[in-house]
Design a protein around this motif. Sequence first.
Motif, PDB file in Angstrom:
ATOM      1  N   LYS A 192       8.213  -0.392  -8.871  1.00 38.83           N
ATOM      2  CA  LYS A 192       8.726  -1.288  -7.837  1.00 38.83           C
ATOM      3  C   LYS A 192       8.193  -0.804  -6.501  1.00 38.83           C
ATOM      4  CE  LYS A 192      13.016   1.276  -7.369  1.00 38.83           C
ATOM      5  NZ  LYS A 192      14.441   1.232  -7.335  1.00 38.83           N
ATOM      6  N   PRO A 193       8.186  -1.661  -5.496  1.00 35.54           N
ATOM      7  CA  PRO A 193       7.674  -1.242  -4.190  1.00 35.54           C
ATOM      8  C   PRO A 193       8.570  -0.169  -3.572  1.00 35.54           C
ATOM      9  CG  PRO A 193       8.670  -3.414  -4.030  1.00 35.54           C
ATOM     10  CD  PRO A 193       8.669  -3.048  -5.484  1.00 35.54           C
ATOM     11  N   VAL A 194       7.994   0.581  -2.653  1.00 35.55           N
ATOM     12  CA  VAL A 194       8.735   1.613  -1.937  1.00 35.55           C
ATOM     13  C   VAL A 194       9.350   0.986  -0.692  1.00 35.55           C
ATOM     14  CG1 VAL A 194       8.532   3.801  -0.681  1.00 35.55           C
ATOM     15  CG2 VAL A 194       7.232   3.439  -2.792  1.00 35.55           C
ATOM     16  N   LYS A 195      10.631   1.225  -0.504  1.00 30.53           N
ATOM     17  CA  LYS A 195      11.337   0.684   0.652  1.00 30.53           C
ATOM     18  C   LYS A 195      10.982   1.491   1.894  1.00 30.53           C
ATOM     19  CE  LYS A 195      15.738  -1.213   1.143  1.00 30.53           C
ATOM     20  NZ  LYS A 195      17.172  -1.171   0.834  1.00 30.53           N
ATOM     21  N   CYS A 196      10.579   0.800   2.934  1.00 28.07           N
ATOM     22  CA  CYS A 196      10.293   1.438   4.219  1.00 28.07           C
ATOM     23  C   CYS A 196      11.621   1.639   4.945  1.00 28.07           C
ATOM     24  CB  CYS A 196       9.363   0.573   5.053  1.00 28.07           C
ATOM     25  SG  CYS A 196       9.086   1.249   6.705  1.00 28.07           S
ATOM     26  N   ILE A 197      11.914   2.895   5.285  1.00 27.26           N
ATOM     27  CA  ILE A 197      13.147   3.205   6.005  1.00 27.26           C
ATOM     28  C   ILE A 197      12.861   3.832   7.374  1.00 27.26           C
ATOM     29  CG2 ILE A 197      14.571   3.395   3.927  1.00 27.26           C
ATOM     30  CD1 ILE A 197      14.239   6.465   4.165  1.00 27.26           C
TER      31      ILE A 197
ATOM     32  N   ILE B  43       4.745  -9.306   5.485  1.00 31.00           N
ATOM     33  CA  ILE B  43       5.992  -9.890   5.011  1.00 31.00           C
ATOM     34  C   ILE B  43       6.904  -8.730   4.649  1.00 31.00           C
ATOM     35  CG2 ILE B  43       7.113 -11.315   3.260  1.00 31.00           C
ATOM     36  CD1 ILE B  43       4.443 -12.801   2.921  1.00 31.00           C
ATOM     37  N   VAL B  44       8.098  -8.737   5.197  1.00 24.18           N
ATOM     38  CA  VAL B  44       9.102  -7.764   4.771  1.00 24.18           C
ATOM     39  C   VAL B  44      10.113  -8.531   3.924  1.00 24.18           C
ATOM     40  CG1 VAL B  44      10.563  -7.997   6.838  1.00 24.18           C
ATOM     41  CG2 VAL B  44      10.699  -5.933   5.445  1.00 24.18           C
ATOM     42  N   MET B  45      10.394  -7.966   2.776  1.00 20.60           N
ATOM     43  CA  MET B  45      11.392  -8.543   1.879  1.00 20.60           C
ATOM     44  C   MET B  45      12.600  -7.614   1.881  1.00 20.60           C
ATOM     45  SD  MET B  45       9.767 -11.262   0.872  1.00 20.60           S
ATOM     46  CE  MET B  45      10.790 -11.884  -0.446  1.00 20.60           C
TER      47      MET B  45
ATOM     48  N   GLY C 137      12.338  -3.808  10.466  1.00 20.94           N
ATOM     49  CA  GLY C 137      13.520  -3.159   9.905  1.00 20.94           C
ATOM     50  C   GLY C 137      13.274  -2.623   8.511  1.00 20.94           C
ATOM     51  N   ILE C 138      14.329  -2.107   7.928  1.00 20.26           N
ATOM     52  CA  ILE C 138      14.268  -1.519   6.595  1.00 20.26           C
ATOM     53  C   ILE C 138      14.000  -2.622   5.575  1.00 20.26           C
ATOM     54  CG2 ILE C 138      15.661  -0.380   4.818  1.00 20.26           C
ATOM     55  CD1 ILE C 138      17.070   1.107   7.136  1.00 20.26           C
ATOM     56  N   GLY C 139      13.011  -2.379   4.713  1.00 18.30           N
ATOM     57  CA  GLY C 139      12.685  -3.370   3.691  1.00 18.30           C
ATOM     58  C   GLY C 139      11.412  -3.012   2.969  1.00 18.30           C
ATOM     59  N   PHE C 140      10.939  -3.936   2.169  1.00 14.52           N
ATOM     60  CA  PHE C 140       9.739  -3.764   1.354  1.00 14.52           C
ATOM     61  C   PHE C 140       8.617  -4.558   2.015  1.00 14.52           C
ATOM     62  CE2 PHE C 140      13.545  -3.520  -1.211  1.00 14.52           C
ATOM     63  CZ  PHE C 140      13.364  -2.302  -1.855  1.00 14.52           C
TER      64      PHE C 140
ATOM     65  N   THR D 119       0.833  -1.198   0.000  1.00 11.52           N
ATOM     66  CA  THR D 119       0.000   0.000   0.000  1.00 11.52           C
ATOM     67  C   THR D 119       0.869   1.250   0.000  1.00 11.52           C
ATOM     68  OG1 THR D 119      -1.561  -1.241   1.368  1.00 11.52           O
ATOM     69  CG2 THR D 119      -1.934   1.127   1.166  1.00 11.52           C
ATOM     70  N   GLN D 120       0.529   2.203  -0.881  1.00 11.19           N
ATOM     71  CA  GLN D 120       1.245   3.474  -0.959  1.00 11.19           C
ATOM     72  C   GLN D 120       0.274   4.612  -1.200  1.00 11.19           C
ATOM     73  OE1 GLN D 120       4.388   4.288  -0.327  1.00 11.19           O
ATOM     74  NE2 GLN D 120       4.735   2.154   0.236  1.00 11.19           N
TER      75      GLN D 120
END
Length: 187
Positions: A29-34, A164-166, A41-44, A17-18
């Motif tokens: 492409k997905p937005v990376k969560c920082i 799920i974080v990738m 943690g940091i990921g998609f 979701t964005q």
Amino acid sequence: MERRIIDSVPHIVGYHTQEFRPMSQPLEKPVKCIAKNAWLGIGFYFWTEIEFAHYWGLDFKIRNTGSYDVYIAHLDTSTCVNSVFDEEGYFFYKEKIEETINHFQTSGMNVSLEQVNRFLSDNIWPQIGVEGIIFDDKPTNPGRNPNRVYSLIPELYYKKRIQIVMFNTKRIRNFAIHLENVEQPDA
């Protein structure tokens, strides 16, 4: 949870979701969560059910632009720690979190969510080949929307709110817009 077989490899269907932003539509492409307070943690980040992708959009993504998008992707979770459905994966994940917290405490350092996740992503996950985590998130976002219903029986949260974080985009396939420009429903 929906599953697909792609090139003989099992994948889980995930929803990302964005905020809807007309000048950058659709995302490729997905937005990376920082965010410092990201659970894993940091990921998609992806949801395994579209219901929770909508809740995330309504609670967090709709605020700035008035609407949100939901993307769909196929996630190769073969290198993910499954802390939801796999007993071994759950205890492994829990053990790594507790070892990391203990590391900080015995070093006399303050412990925070960000420190734990950074330590795991820098020192543990890459060395053992973990490229994602399947996690059962809290069923509510306190203070965000107190009227959100996650169960027909209050306090019986029988639905898992699975995220799920990738960490590796190579494990994310067929990323595409699923629902565009979703607005707040009428009350």
